[in-house]
Design a protein around this motif. Sequence first.
Motif, PDB file in Angstrom:
ATOM      1  N   ASN A   6      41.011  42.827  50.880  1.00 41.06           N
ATOM      2  CA  ASN A   6      40.791  41.680  51.746  1.00 41.06           C
ATOM      3  C   ASN A   6      39.806  40.698  51.117  1.00 41.06           C
ATOM      4  N   ARG A   7      39.983  39.435  51.421  1.00 45.60           N
ATOM      5  CA  ARG A   7      39.050  38.428  50.920  1.00 45.60           C
ATOM      6  C   ARG A   7      37.793  38.401  51.777  1.00 45.60           C
ATOM      7  N   ALA A   8      36.683  38.043  51.137  1.00 42.87           N
ATOM      8  CA  ALA A   8      35.403  37.906  51.837  1.00 42.87           C
ATOM      9  C   ALA A   8      34.630  36.775  51.193  1.00 42.87           C
TER      10      ALA A   8
ATOM     11  N   TRP B 118      33.209  32.194  47.909  1.00 39.81           N
ATOM     12  CA  TRP B 118      34.175  33.296  47.907  1.00 39.81           C
ATOM     13  C   TRP B 118      33.738  34.375  46.917  1.00 39.81           C
ATOM     14  N   ILE B 119      33.833  35.618  47.352  1.00 36.46           N
ATOM     15  CA  ILE B 119      33.443  36.748  46.510  1.00 36.46           C
ATOM     16  C   ILE B 119      34.640  37.143  45.666  1.00 36.46           C
ATOM     17  N   ARG B 120      34.598  36.770  44.406  1.00 32.76           N
ATOM     18  CA  ARG B 120      35.720  37.040  43.508  1.00 32.76           C
ATOM     19  C   ARG B 120      35.743  38.490  43.039  1.00 32.76           C
ATOM     20  N   ALA B 121      34.560  39.058  42.811  1.00 28.53           N
ATOM     21  CA  ALA B 121      34.490  40.457  42.366  1.00 28.53           C
ATOM     22  C   ALA B 121      33.059  40.950  42.511  1.00 28.53           C
ATOM     23  N   THR B 122      32.926  42.269  42.642  1.00 29.24           N
ATOM     24  CA  THR B 122      31.607  42.910  42.669  1.00 29.24           C
ATOM     25  C   THR B 122      31.651  44.143  41.767  1.00 29.24           C
TER      26      THR B 122
ATOM     27  N   TRP C  17      27.645  40.379  41.408  1.00 29.24           N
ATOM     28  CA  TRP C  17      28.872  39.823  41.965  1.00 29.24           C
ATOM     29  C   TRP C  17      29.131  38.462  41.373  1.00 29.24           C
ATOM     30  N   LEU C  18      30.412  38.077  41.408  1.00 26.90           N
ATOM     31  CA  LEU C  18      30.835  36.771  40.929  1.00 26.90           C
ATOM     32  C   LEU C  18      31.386  35.994  42.100  1.00 26.90           C
ATOM     33  N   LEU C  19      30.864  34.806  42.305  1.00 22.77           N
ATOM     34  CA  LEU C  19      31.242  33.956  43.430  1.00 22.77           C
ATOM     35  C   LEU C  19      31.943  32.697  42.945  1.00 22.77           C
ATOM     36  N   GLY C  20      32.831  32.170  43.786  1.00 22.63           N
ATOM     37  CA  GLY C  20      33.522  30.948  43.432  1.00 22.63           C
ATOM     38  C   GLY C  20      33.636  30.001  44.609  1.00 22.63           C
ATOM     39  N   ALA C  21      33.681  28.721  44.308  1.00 24.33           N
ATOM     40  CA  ALA C  21      33.861  27.725  45.343  1.00 24.33           C
ATOM     41  C   ALA C  21      35.298  27.691  45.853  1.00 24.33           C
ATOM     42  N   ASP C  22      36.226  28.150  45.028  1.00 24.48           N
ATOM     43  CA  ASP C  22      37.644  28.099  45.369  1.00 24.48           C
ATOM     44  C   ASP C  22      38.133  29.458  45.868  1.00 24.48           C
ATOM     45  N   LYS C  23      38.960  29.437  46.855  1.00 23.46           N
ATOM     46  CA  LYS C  23      39.520  30.671  47.424  1.00 23.46           C
ATOM     47  C   LYS C  23      40.355  31.401  46.391  1.00 23.46           C
ATOM     48  N   PRO C  24      40.055  32.666  46.134  1.00 25.13           N
ATOM     49  CA  PRO C  24      40.810  33.401  45.096  1.00 25.13           C
ATOM     50  C   PRO C  24      42.221  33.749  45.552  1.00 25.13           C
TER      51      PRO C  24
END
Length: 389
Positions: A4-6, A236-240, A382-389
């Motif tokens: 799920n996206r978070a 958006w949390i792309r990965a942890t 964690w890696l965060l992004g402004a765009d929805k993955p």
Amino acid sequence: MGGNRAAVIGTGQTKYVAKRHDVTMAGMCREAIDAALADSGYTMDDIDAVVIGKAPDLFEGSMMPELSMAASLGAVGKRLIRVHTAGSVGASTAVVASSLVKSGIHKRVLAVAWEKQSESNAMWALSIPVPFTMPVGAGAGGFFAPHVRAYIRQAGAPEHIGAIVAAKDRRNGAKNPLAHLHQPDITVESVMASQMLWDPIRYDETCPSSDGACAVVIGDEKSADDAVADGTPVAWIRATAMRTEPLAYAHRNVVSPQAGRDASAALWRDAGVTDPLDEVDVAEIYVPFSWFEPMWLENLGFAAINEGWKLTEAGETDFGGRMPVNPSGGVLSSNPIGASGMIRCAEAARQVQGKAGDHQVDGARTALGHAYGGGSQYFSMWLLGADKP
């Protein structure tokens, strides 16, 4: 962890100072919590669970303070989880909170981390004898100084590299109204002239001891979509990733620990990143002693082994460089130990949300939040992004 996206929807921090005599730990945490809730647009009624993190209880002499603080944390009647991974705990707390959302267990989770170092003595707490381990007797600086010396010898790095990092991060901190230390006029020369504490670590190359708290609100995809629809940018949390290794074993690489290399490799893989230096716009890296910037640049895969110091020397980690590191001032400017890792994660979120104010990196769309702890054996990021993955 689940597919799920978070996203980080809100962040909150206190002002970091040497001594907060005006509030208790509970009051200090509540400041960060209220700020994060206000930033997210939620109230405590909207939060499903609370995840808290702090450094060892010896740092303040209060055992399991989360129990007496449950009401102040807003956790009464909700799931309350405590995380502990030494100095990396703030980032680990954020990662655990995100896993509760990404797994579909909860829709909205509050994570909070703190330290009130003024109520005890971290140097003493880090120097007491531990079973089966020789006591260092010199706190964190004395423990890590040999690692730094090994890096300098191995990489052939000039002695002024640490001073470049310290001057950069302190200048950055002067742009951050929440930072503990504001030293806009600091120079490489003044850092080099400061007292040697643990060779080769000088006074101005070390982190302060701070009181403070940090909180983040993490929401599921619908919560994040609703926030964006209402005009609130999210991260958006792309990965942890989290990895751990033993403190001591034969031929352990203390300059570039295996756990850190494994964690970053997993992070880039899960985020679909093939060239971190080109694909990450800004990084908040846990640098409590200045030389750890080039060391962690290599450990994280931003630079080849023995080449990290060259990025620092070339100005590539400063504002306007290829990848600014610690635009908030980093741990060298504010260090409430239990919260320091979460601050890296929160500041990464603020960058991609465009909310970092005077220390905003132009065009930041992807940001790394990173922390390490213990004797460089705990890693969380964690890696965060402004765009929805």
